[in-house]
Write a protein that holds these residues in place. Structure first.
Motif, PDB file in Angstrom:
ATOM      1  N   PRO A 119       0.832  -1.211   0.000  1.00  0.00           N
ATOM      2  CA  PRO A 119       0.000   0.000   0.000  1.00  0.00           C
ATOM      3  C   PRO A 119       0.869   1.264   0.000  1.00  0.00           C
ATOM      4  N   SER A 120       0.394   2.272  -0.703  1.00  0.00           N
ATOM      5  CA  SER A 120       1.107   3.545  -0.692  1.00  0.00           C
ATOM      6  C   SER A 120       0.866   4.230   0.648  1.00  0.00           C
ATOM      7  N   LEU A 121       1.669   5.223   0.917  1.00  0.00           N
ATOM      8  CA  LEU A 121       1.509   6.039   2.118  1.00  0.00           C
ATOM      9  C   LEU A 121       1.207   7.452   1.656  1.00  0.00           C
ATOM     10  N   LEU A 122       0.009   7.927   1.952  1.00  0.00           N
ATOM     11  CA  LEU A 122      -0.420   9.261   1.530  1.00  0.00           C
ATOM     12  C   LEU A 122      -0.442  10.174   2.743  1.00  0.00           C
ATOM     13  N   LEU A 123       0.357  11.234   2.686  1.00  0.00           N
ATOM     14  CA  LEU A 123       0.355  12.230   3.754  1.00  0.00           C
ATOM     15  C   LEU A 123      -0.727  13.259   3.464  1.00  0.00           C
ATOM     16  N   THR A 124      -1.418  13.690   4.510  1.00  0.00           N
ATOM     17  CA  THR A 124      -2.486  14.681   4.371  1.00  0.00           C
ATOM     18  C   THR A 124      -1.944  16.052   4.748  1.00  0.00           C
ATOM     19  N   PRO A 125      -2.019  17.011   3.834  1.00  0.00           N
ATOM     20  CA  PRO A 125      -1.533  18.351   4.192  1.00  0.00           C
ATOM     21  C   PRO A 125      -2.479  19.012   5.193  1.00  0.00           C
ATOM     22  N   GLU A 126      -1.916  19.607   6.195  1.00  0.00           N
ATOM     23  CA  GLU A 126      -2.692  20.317   7.210  1.00  0.00           C
ATOM     24  C   GLU A 126      -2.700  21.817   6.952  1.00  0.00           C
ATOM     25  N   VAL A 127      -1.590  22.319   6.456  1.00  0.00           N
ATOM     26  CA  VAL A 127      -1.479  23.749   6.160  1.00  0.00           C
ATOM     27  C   VAL A 127      -0.650  23.898   4.894  1.00  0.00           C
ATOM     28  N   HIS A 128      -1.110  24.754   4.018  1.00  0.00           N
ATOM     29  CA  HIS A 128      -0.338  25.109   2.826  1.00  0.00           C
ATOM     30  C   HIS A 128      -0.450  26.620   2.657  1.00  0.00           C
ATOM     31  N   MET A 129       0.671  27.259   2.507  1.00  0.00           N
ATOM     32  CA  MET A 129       0.684  28.698   2.283  1.00  0.00           C
ATOM     33  C   MET A 129       1.583  29.002   1.096  1.00  0.00           C
ATOM     34  N   SER A 130       1.113  29.887   0.269  1.00  0.00           N
ATOM     35  CA  SER A 130       1.937  30.414  -0.805  1.00  0.00           C
ATOM     36  C   SER A 130       1.431  31.817  -1.097  1.00  0.00           C
ATOM     37  N   PRO A 131       2.300  32.673  -1.609  1.00  0.00           N
ATOM     38  CA  PRO A 131       1.866  34.025  -1.922  1.00  0.00           C
ATOM     39  C   PRO A 131       0.734  34.013  -2.952  1.00  0.00           C
ATOM     40  N   GLU A 132      -0.173  34.959  -2.838  1.00  0.00           N
ATOM     41  CA  GLU A 132      -1.289  35.042  -3.779  1.00  0.00           C
ATOM     42  C   GLU A 132      -0.799  35.139  -5.214  1.00  0.00           C
ATOM     43  N   ARG A 133       0.291  35.863  -5.439  1.00  0.00           N
ATOM     44  CA  ARG A 133       0.808  36.014  -6.799  1.00  0.00           C
ATOM     45  C   ARG A 133       1.266  34.672  -7.366  1.00  0.00           C
ATOM     46  N   VAL A 134       1.763  33.780  -6.522  1.00  0.00           N
ATOM     47  CA  VAL A 134       2.167  32.450  -6.977  1.00  0.00           C
ATOM     48  C   VAL A 134       0.927  31.636  -7.323  1.00  0.00           C
ATOM     49  N   GLU A 135      -0.085  31.664  -6.467  1.00  0.00           N
ATOM     50  CA  GLU A 135      -1.317  30.933  -6.740  1.00  0.00           C
ATOM     51  C   GLU A 135      -2.013  31.477  -7.982  1.00  0.00           C
ATOM     52  N   GLU A 136      -1.982  32.765  -8.168  1.00  0.00           N
ATOM     53  CA  GLU A 136      -2.587  33.375  -9.378  1.00  0.00           C
ATOM     54  C   GLU A 136      -1.839  32.900 -10.626  1.00  0.00           C
ATOM     55  N   ALA A 137      -0.518  32.807 -10.533  1.00  0.00           N
ATOM     56  CA  ALA A 137       0.281  32.359 -11.665  1.00  0.00           C
ATOM     57  C   ALA A 137       0.026  30.897 -12.007  1.00  0.00           C
ATOM     58  N   MET A 138      -0.491  30.130 -11.070  1.00  0.00           N
ATOM     59  CA  MET A 138      -0.738  28.712 -11.311  1.00  0.00           C
ATOM     60  C   MET A 138      -2.128  28.439 -11.891  1.00  0.00           C
ATOM     61  N   ARG A 139      -2.918  29.451 -12.082  1.00  0.00           N
ATOM     62  CA  ARG A 139      -4.241  29.229 -12.683  1.00  0.00           C
ATOM     63  C   ARG A 139      -4.047  28.786 -14.129  1.00  0.00           C
ATOM     64  N   PRO A 140      -4.915  27.916 -14.622  1.00  0.00           N
ATOM     65  CA  PRO A 140      -4.782  27.449 -16.013  1.00  0.00           C
ATOM     66  C   PRO A 140      -4.823  28.601 -17.014  1.00  0.00           C
ATOM     67  N   LEU A 141      -4.129  28.422 -18.107  1.00  0.00           N
ATOM     68  CA  LEU A 141      -4.120  29.435 -19.165  1.00  0.00           C
ATOM     69  C   LEU A 141      -5.546  29.681 -19.650  1.00  0.00           C
ATOM     70  N   GLY A 142      -5.890  30.920 -19.868  1.00  0.00           N
ATOM     71  CA  GLY A 142      -7.212  31.277 -20.385  1.00  0.00           C
ATOM     72  C   GLY A 142      -8.278  31.458 -19.318  1.00  0.00           C
ATOM     73  N   GLU A 143      -7.930  31.264 -18.050  1.00  0.00           N
ATOM     74  CA  GLU A 143      -8.931  31.478 -16.981  1.00  0.00           C
ATOM     75  C   GLU A 143      -8.625  32.740 -16.220  1.00  0.00           C
TER      76      GLU A 143
END
Length: 118
Positions: free
Chosen positions: A94-118
């Protein structure tokens, strides 16, 4: 956004093939990147871990919603990647899947990760 950190055991005797697999991905960065957009994969990082005599591969991924599945891809790199997977990953462990409890990144990074055309 889906964030995963998952560990998979390499079949005994397939350690050299697993290292060849990762070298193959490392040697084909342009093709690897081509496969990321359809999957809406923003980050894919693979790690090795050795525990006793066992080799494990860890995948850390950040993926957008509604990304294509590897199994649906006809890209030559994905086809070879899937073949290595079938050969090297132990389906009985069986695989071992870790569950993220907290994730933080700058808004500009998250905005840059949006799919092209959205």
């Amino acid at each position: 956004m889906k964030i995963e950190m998952e560990r998979f055991r390499v079949r005994a005797g397939k350690e050299a093939r697993a290292r060849e697999w990762i070298a193959f991905l490392r040697e084909n960065p342009a093709a690897f990147r081509e496969t990321l957009e359809p999957e809406r994969m923003y980050v894919e990082t693979i790690f090795f871990e050795t525990v006793g005599d066992a080799l494990y591969l860890w995948w850390y991924t950040l993926q957008g919603e509604d990304g294509a599945e590897l199994s649906d891809s006809t890209h030559w790199l994905d086809e070879r990647h899937a073949a290595y997977w079938r050969e090297c990953i132990d389906p009985n462990e069986p695989s071992l899947l870790l569950t993220p409890e907290v994730h933080m990144s700058p808004e500009r990074v998250e905005e840059a990760m949006r799919p092209l055309g959205e």
